[in-house]
Design an enzyme around this catalytic site. Sequence first.
Site, PDB file in Angstrom:
ATOM      1  N   GLU A 124      -3.994   2.769   7.278  1.00 34.82           N
ATOM      2  CA  GLU A 124      -3.851   2.676   5.823  1.00 34.82           C
ATOM      3  C   GLU A 124      -4.505   3.898   5.181  1.00 34.82           C
ATOM      4  O   GLU A 124      -4.028   4.413   4.178  1.00 34.82           O
ATOM      5  CB  GLU A 124      -4.509   1.398   5.311  1.00 34.82           C
ATOM      6  N   ARG A 180       0.820  -1.221   0.000  1.00 34.55           N
ATOM      7  CA  ARG A 180       0.000   0.000   0.000  1.00 34.55           C
ATOM      8  C   ARG A 180       0.857   1.277   0.000  1.00 34.55           C
ATOM      9  O   ARG A 180       0.456   2.296   0.560  1.00 34.55           O
ATOM     10  CB  ARG A 180      -0.962   0.001   1.204  1.00 34.55           C
ATOM     11  N   SER A 224     -10.516   0.322   3.942  1.00 32.41           N
ATOM     12  CA  SER A 224      -9.791  -0.223   5.093  1.00 32.41           C
ATOM     13  C   SER A 224      -9.084   0.894   5.856  1.00 32.41           C
ATOM     14  O   SER A 224      -8.378   1.707   5.261  1.00 32.41           O
ATOM     15  CB  SER A 224      -8.764  -1.260   4.635  1.00 32.41           C
TER      16      SER A 224
END
Length: 301
Positions: free
Chosen positions: A295, A174, A225
């Site tokens: 995140e 990510r 998320s």
Amino acid sequence: MDAIVSELQNLNIGKVKQSELLLNHTTIKIGGPADLFIEPSSVDNLKKVMEVIEKNAMNWRAIGRGSNLLVSDKGIEGVVIKLGSGLDHLEISETEITVGGGYSLVSLATSISKKGLSGLEFASGIPGSVGGAVYMNAGAHGSDISKILTKAHILFEDGSMEWLTNQEMEFSYRTSILQKKRPGIVIEAVFKLSQGDRTAIVAQMQKNKDYRKETQPWNFPCAGSIFRNPLPNYAGKLIEDAGLKGYSIGGAKISEMHGNFIVNAGNATAADVLSLIQYVKDTIFNLYQVKMETEVEIIGR
């Protein structure tokens, strides 16, 4: 500021607004005003915008469709550039595609699957733009952007433009080079896909979509998320085991469907979400001695 607005409007570069509320441009429907909000109508006009920004030494940041983003209630100082309808071109050459940073990732995955091209099945339920997906190396179902990206066309904050290869993007979980090391905007991406069976590809896409619909709270505004998985653990499982599903602060609530999602259950503020994020971090560390990292990208004043 008025002089800058007039200059941009005279250049006819696209939409230019002052004090635009960013809750209108984020999937969690939270965010205060941007001093200046610009949606360029082409790559060339984006370059003109950057020239004005550089000349006036203004702070700036780019957004796509506003997923994976939590904007402060006080908004963002400076300029917010939205990559939208002016940067959503698509060119297909056999198994290679070139796509604008403003193109919807879900729409791209759907249209490509119908042509029998494989490689984007994982993206079938990921909200957001191609540019945002490349920026954060978005992924799901065991794959991510780094597996298919050949190169990305980047506009850097000094106004320069450069193609970066997959290796130069320095992808990890990510993350890419664009987040901190070399801040920039993804204006185009080139993906290398493979020829596959159209029926099988479409079926896999539908399976992925169904799984997300069954397990994730897309019936409420959310940012996707919230936490990175602290491998070998999984964020959602830790939060569920801690009994935090359904816990709320103000209008922000941990989804009862999936522990790693915080939803806007009604007039939530960024302050509500941040308080809930901190509560989860403290609870998980106290119970399991695991440090949780976000995140979702948190930006603004």
